[in-house]
Structure formats: C-alpha cells, structure tokens
Design a protein around this motif. Structure first.
Motif, mmCIF file in Angstrom:
data_model
loop_
_atom_site.group_PDB
_atom_site.id
_atom_site.type_symbol
_atom_site.label_atom_id
_atom_site.label_comp_id
_atom_site.label_asym_id
_atom_site.label_seq_id
_atom_site.Cartn_x
_atom_site.Cartn_y
_atom_site.Cartn_z
ATOM 1 N N ASP A 301 0.953 -1.265 0.182
ATOM 2 C CA ASP A 301 0.007 -0.130 -0.130
ATOM 3 C C ASP A 301 1.017 1.258 -0.050
ATOM 4 N N GLU A 302 1.852 1.093 -0.231
ATOM 5 C CA GLU A 302 3.207 2.231 -0.410
ATOM 6 C C GLU A 302 3.448 2.566 -1.587
ATOM 7 N N CYS A 303 4.077 3.708 -2.097
ATOM 8 C CA CYS A 303 4.687 3.996 -3.330
ATOM 9 C C CYS A 303 6.144 4.332 -2.991
ATOM 10 N N CYS A 304 7.028 3.425 -3.406
ATOM 11 C CA CYS A 304 8.591 3.648 -3.262
ATOM 12 C C CYS A 304 9.225 3.747 -4.578
ATOM 13 N N THR A 305 10.427 5.100 -4.641
ATOM 14 C CA THR A 305 10.744 5.537 -5.782
ATOM 15 C C THR A 305 12.324 5.172 -5.741
ATOM 16 N N VAL A 306 13.048 4.794 -6.873
ATOM 17 C CA VAL A 306 14.278 4.400 -7.007
ATOM 18 C C VAL A 306 14.882 4.941 -8.098
ATOM 19 N N ARG A 307 16.003 5.499 -7.973
ATOM 20 C CA ARG A 307 17.156 5.919 -9.163
ATOM 21 C C ARG A 307 18.377 5.791 -8.800
ATOM 22 N N VAL A 308 19.304 5.704 -10.073
ATOM 23 C CA VAL A 308 20.523 5.320 -9.933
ATOM 24 C C VAL A 308 21.397 6.094 -10.688
ATOM 25 N N ARG A 309 22.826 6.448 -10.301
ATOM 26 C CA ARG A 309 23.928 6.933 -10.989
ATOM 27 C C ARG A 309 25.106 6.432 -10.776
ATOM 28 N N VAL A 310 26.230 6.591 -11.744
ATOM 29 C CA VAL A 310 27.166 5.854 -11.506
ATOM 30 C C VAL A 310 28.624 6.654 -11.984
ATOM 31 N N LYS A 311 29.649 6.393 -11.363
ATOM 32 C CA LYS A 311 31.070 6.841 -11.701
ATOM 33 C C LYS A 311 32.127 5.711 -11.895
ATOM 34 N N ILE A 312 33.137 6.275 -12.216
ATOM 35 C CA ILE A 312 34.580 5.217 -12.092
ATOM 36 C C ILE A 312 35.449 5.692 -11.026
ATOM 37 N N ASN A 313 35.666 4.799 -10.140
ATOM 38 C CA ASN A 313 36.176 4.742 -8.971
ATOM 39 C C ASN A 313 37.770 5.370 -8.997
ATOM 40 N N LYS A 314 38.208 5.794 -7.870
ATOM 41 C CA LYS A 314 39.549 6.526 -7.907
ATOM 42 C C LYS A 314 40.656 5.431 -8.308
ATOM 43 N N TYR A 315 40.449 4.243 -8.108
ATOM 44 C CA TYR A 315 41.492 3.092 -8.287
ATOM 45 C C TYR A 315 41.537 2.923 -9.839
ATOM 46 N N CYS A 316 40.648 3.587 -10.558
ATOM 47 C CA CYS A 316 40.717 3.380 -12.097
ATOM 48 C C CYS A 316 41.126 4.959 -12.411
ATOM 49 N N LEU A 317 40.359 5.754 -12.479
ATOM 50 C CA LEU A 317 40.486 7.099 -13.234
ATOM 51 C C LEU A 317 39.885 8.354 -12.432
ATOM 52 N N GLU A 318 38.933 7.878 -11.560
ATOM 53 C CA GLU A 318 38.336 9.073 -10.945
ATOM 54 C C GLU A 318 37.435 9.929 -11.686
ATOM 55 N N THR A 320 33.666 11.997 -12.832
ATOM 56 C CA THR A 320 32.657 12.752 -12.188
ATOM 57 C C THR A 320 31.386 11.761 -12.273
ATOM 58 N N TRP A 321 30.406 12.154 -11.450
ATOM 59 C CA TRP A 321 29.176 11.717 -11.442
ATOM 60 C C TRP A 321 28.371 11.743 -12.874
ATOM 61 N N SER A 322 27.669 10.519 -12.949
ATOM 62 C CA SER A 322 26.856 10.857 -14.174
ATOM 63 C C SER A 322 25.557 11.304 -13.670
ATOM 64 N N ASP A 323 24.571 11.638 -14.670
ATOM 65 C CA ASP A 323 23.307 11.982 -14.255
ATOM 66 C C ASP A 323 22.350 10.913 -13.713
ATOM 67 N N TRP A 324 21.363 11.255 -12.723
ATOM 68 C CA TRP A 324 20.499 10.196 -12.175
ATOM 69 C C TRP A 324 19.882 9.558 -13.596
ATOM 70 N N SER A 325 19.494 8.341 -13.300
ATOM 71 C CA SER A 325 18.634 7.716 -14.154
ATOM 72 C C SER A 325 17.271 8.074 -13.840
ATOM 73 N N GLN A 326 16.365 7.749 -14.823
ATOM 74 C CA GLN A 326 14.961 7.926 -14.896
ATOM 75 C C GLN A 326 14.216 7.386 -13.418
ATOM 76 N N LYS A 327 13.503 7.842 -12.873
ATOM 77 C CA LYS A 327 12.865 7.403 -11.639
ATOM 78 C C LYS A 327 11.891 6.202 -12.117
ATOM 79 N N GLU A 328 12.065 5.183 -11.111
ATOM 80 C CA GLU A 328 11.426 3.952 -11.360
ATOM 81 C C GLU A 328 10.595 3.739 -9.773
ATOM 82 N N SER A 329 9.246 3.165 -9.862
ATOM 83 C CA SER A 329 8.724 3.127 -8.536
ATOM 84 C C SER A 329 7.941 1.836 -8.447
#
Length: 426
Positions: A301-318, A320-329
């Motif tokens: 009976d609840e509405c829960c929303t999720v979105r994701v973003r990604v980056k390359i970590n400092k152990y590879c090349l560090e 910046t963050w990508s834009d957020w994905s579209q919201k899914e719920s």
C-alpha cells in the motif's frame, strides 16, 4: 701466520681510511649547511614566448664553482611557488596556465647535490612575466569542460563584463600529440557571441591534458589560459534501470545497465537513491555491482521510488558522477510504475479529447443562456404568404396589428340636374 697477519693489517688500514673520508665528508656537509647561500647564483634569467602556449626560461651558469671538489651542480626552479624541478639544464619550458594575477614567475637557484640531498645552495633569482595584457574585465570567466562518456567534449564560458560588442572569441587548443595549435571548429552562440565549443571524439586524445587559450581576433581583450585533465572531467552516461521488484520480505530489488565504454566492474561505483512514502531520501553506495537490494520495507500500500547514478572509482581514473537515471517506482498495487514523463505523454490525448467535449457543451449552454433574436423579415414574409398577398393595418388603442379586410359593398349614385330656365337668367 704472517700472511694472515698481513691481511688483518690491510683490512684495518682500509677501514681507517674510509672512516677518515667519511668524517671529511660530514665536515664538508656541516660546513655547507651552516651557510645557506655559500654558492654563487645563476645569472641572466630571461623568458620568451615560443608560441601561444609555451614559455621558455634560460639562464647563465653559476660562476666560480669548483666542480672537481665533489659538487654535483644542479639548478632548482619553481614556477609560481608550485611546480618544482631540479636538473642540470640551463633552461626550462612550461605550458602557460591561468594564474589569479595573470602572471607567471619563475625563480631558480644553484645547488650542490649529494644523493638527491642538497648540501650547498645559492640564493634565488626571479623573473615574472605577464601572460596577456589588457583589461581583466574583458577576459572570459567560468571556463569549464565536460567529457561525456568518452564520446565528445563540450567547453563553455561566459563573456567578460566589459567586452566590446564586436568581440569574436577564438578558442585554441593543444595537447601532446599535436605539433601545432588547433582552433575550435564548432562554436555555440548566444546573442551572436561565442560562449562554447564542441569537440568530437576524433579531435580529442585518449588521455592526458589539453591546454586552452581563449582570445579574440582583434586582440582587444585579455586572453586566458587553462588546462584540463581528461580523466578529471569525464562524465559517464546515465544508467538505465532494467528491473525493479518487491521481494518476499517487502524489500526492493533493483538492477541496472550501464551504457559505457569497455570498463571493468571493479572500476564502477554506483549510488542508489531511495524515497519512501515518508518523503525521506536515502542514498546507498554500491561498489563493483549492477544490482542491489534496498533493506527498507516497502509494503504493497506504499509507493517507493528509486533512481541510480554511476562513476568510475579512484582506483581506475576517478571520473565525475553521471546524471541520475529515470525514476522507477513500485506503486500501491505492487506493480512497477513508469516514470512521470510517460504519464504526461498519456495525458496529452486525454486532455485534448476533454477540451473538445467541453467546447461542444459550452456551445449548447450559450444557446440556452443567450437565445438568437428572430428576424422580422422572415416573420412578415410568412404572414404575407398566409393572406395570399392581401393584408391591411388596423389601428387599435395602442398598437397596430394586421387583420383580414372587411367585405366590400357597392352603392348606386343618381345625379339629378335642375332645368335651366329664363327666369333664372333674369
């Protein structure tokens, strides 16, 4: 026995000589450290511009330094108190870069070096040069670049506060493999003034630094210089949520895909943003994976929303963050709801149909509220046809109405003449 004694005496004698030499070196180092400026400095420090991007400094060697007395002479140089270098060269070359004062200062001194440790040095000599003349308020500001998913790069800037109206900005760039300066081929404009440059994949190196210069064709403004490291401005493309579902424990399982260049999962770092009915937002870090279970209860009976973003970590090349994905719920029915943009697309035809229906009903309401006024000509025409073309007006007390004519009667008339006599003449 005599041979063994001779070997012992020889080893003792060698050790004594080494000890004496070590003590002599220590004395030399101590005496050198006691005076920080016991060496003569270099001289004739000059600077010249090799091209749009390169500055070269040259100087003359220090005099009266006895190199045969164990001095390993090197020259230590610093640019703007930051970039340090030590070598035997009598010159130094450096790419231009912006400075808060738009000036570049190099200082150099002589050093006697032993195992990378200076035990004698001269005082510094210094030379400063202005990178670009002109009014600082005419140079561009807020110069930034973004490298999108290793596919293309956009650089933007803002015009100066006191820039002339006929200014035509020109961006030059250069990097390691280029033998000469290159000019931007695709500008973006605002109010007919260039405010950005687009670089295709073929115009960029695969890694390393790019050096920029922004000036104008008339040389009326102060030029700026900047450099960017491609890895530091890399921005991956936004991920796409592939699946979202509710587990048996009423927790949320989410997985996503990345539209990236070939990159190992060990280099990935993601963030999952969760928002429940309570409107509280939580962000969960995810390393090396493209799926995650959110350990938060999301009931049917609840509405829960999720979105994701990604980056390359400092152990590879560090990157910046990508834009957020579209919201899914997950909606109240427990199923997957689409993004609000899909709902907006579905609402467009519904709103159009409702508008047409409303216009039709409004027309009917207007007819009821404001009935049309009858045309008198049409009314009289109908009455004329009804009376076969014969009608007359009958006047009553206050109004004239049309009535049928009465029956017509005919009366005879007799004319009588008296005789014409003579008496009458008399």
């Amino acid at each position: 026995m005599a041979a063994e004694a001779w070997v012992g005496y020889r080893n003792f004698f060698s050790f004594t000589l080494l000890a004496l030499n070590g003590l002599r070196k220590i004395e030399n180092v101590d005496s050198a450290n006691s005076s920080n400026e016991h060496l003569p400095p270099p001289s004739n420090l000059n600077v010249f511009k090799e091209d749009r991007f390169t500055l070269n400094w040259t100087w003359s060697p220090s005099e009266n330094i006895l190199l045969n007395q164990g001095c390993n002479l090197k020259y230590r140089s610093m640019i703007n108190e930051k970039t340090k270098e030590r070598s035997k060269n009598l010159w130094r070359s450096e790419y231009k870069n912006s400075d808060p004062n738009d000036a570049v200062c190099l200082k150099v001194r002589a050093e006697c070096v032993e195992r990378s440790y200076p035990y004698g040095e001269s005082h510094w000599i210094k030379n400063c040069t202005l990178l670009s003349p002109g009014d600082p308020a005419t140079s561009v500001t807020n110069f930034t670049c973004v490298w999108y998913n290793k596919e293309y790069m956009n650089c933007t800037w803002q015009p100066g506060k006191r820039v002339p109206p006929d200014t035509s900005y020109i961006l030059y760039y250069r990097y390691g493999n280029l033998k000469s300066d290159q000019q931007c081929h695709e500008y973006s404009y605002k109010n007919q003034i260039a405010i950005g440059c687009h670089f295709s994949k073929l115009e960029l190196p695969k890694e390393g630094k790019i050096y920029f210069m922004i000036t104008d064709s008339s040389e009326k403004i102060r030029s700026i210089y900047s450099d960017v490291d491609l890895d530091s401005i890399l921005k991956p493309s936004a991920p796409r949520i592939a699946n979202i579902s509710r587990t048996s424990d009423n927790e949320i399982s989410v997985s996503w895909s990345n539209n990236l260049w070939p990159v190992r999962d060990a280099c990935l770092r993601s963030e999952v943003e969760y928002k429940g009915d309570a409107l509280d937002v939580e962000i969960f870090p995810v390393d090396k994976n493209r799926s995650f279970i959110i350990r938060r209860k999301c009931f049917p009976d609840e509405c829960c929303t999720v979105r994701v973003r990604v980056k390359i970590n400092k152990y590879c090349l560090e990157s910046t963050w990508s834009d957020w994905s579209q919201k899914e719920s997950l909606g109240e029915d427990g199923g997957r709801n689409y993004d609000s943009s899909v709902i907006y697309l579905l609402m467009i035809p519904l709103v159009g149909a409702a508008t047409i229906i409303l216009i039709i009903f409004l027309k009917r309401i207007l007819v009821l509220l404001f009935p049309p006024i009858p045309d008198p000509a049409k009314l009289f025409k109908g009455m004329h046809l009804e009376q076969n073309g014969v009608w007359q007006w009958t006047e009553y007390s206050e109004a004239s109405v049309c009535s049928k004519p009465v029956k017509e009667e005919t009366c005879s008339l007799v004319l009588m003449e008296s005789p014409y006599t003579s008496s009458s003449e008399n």
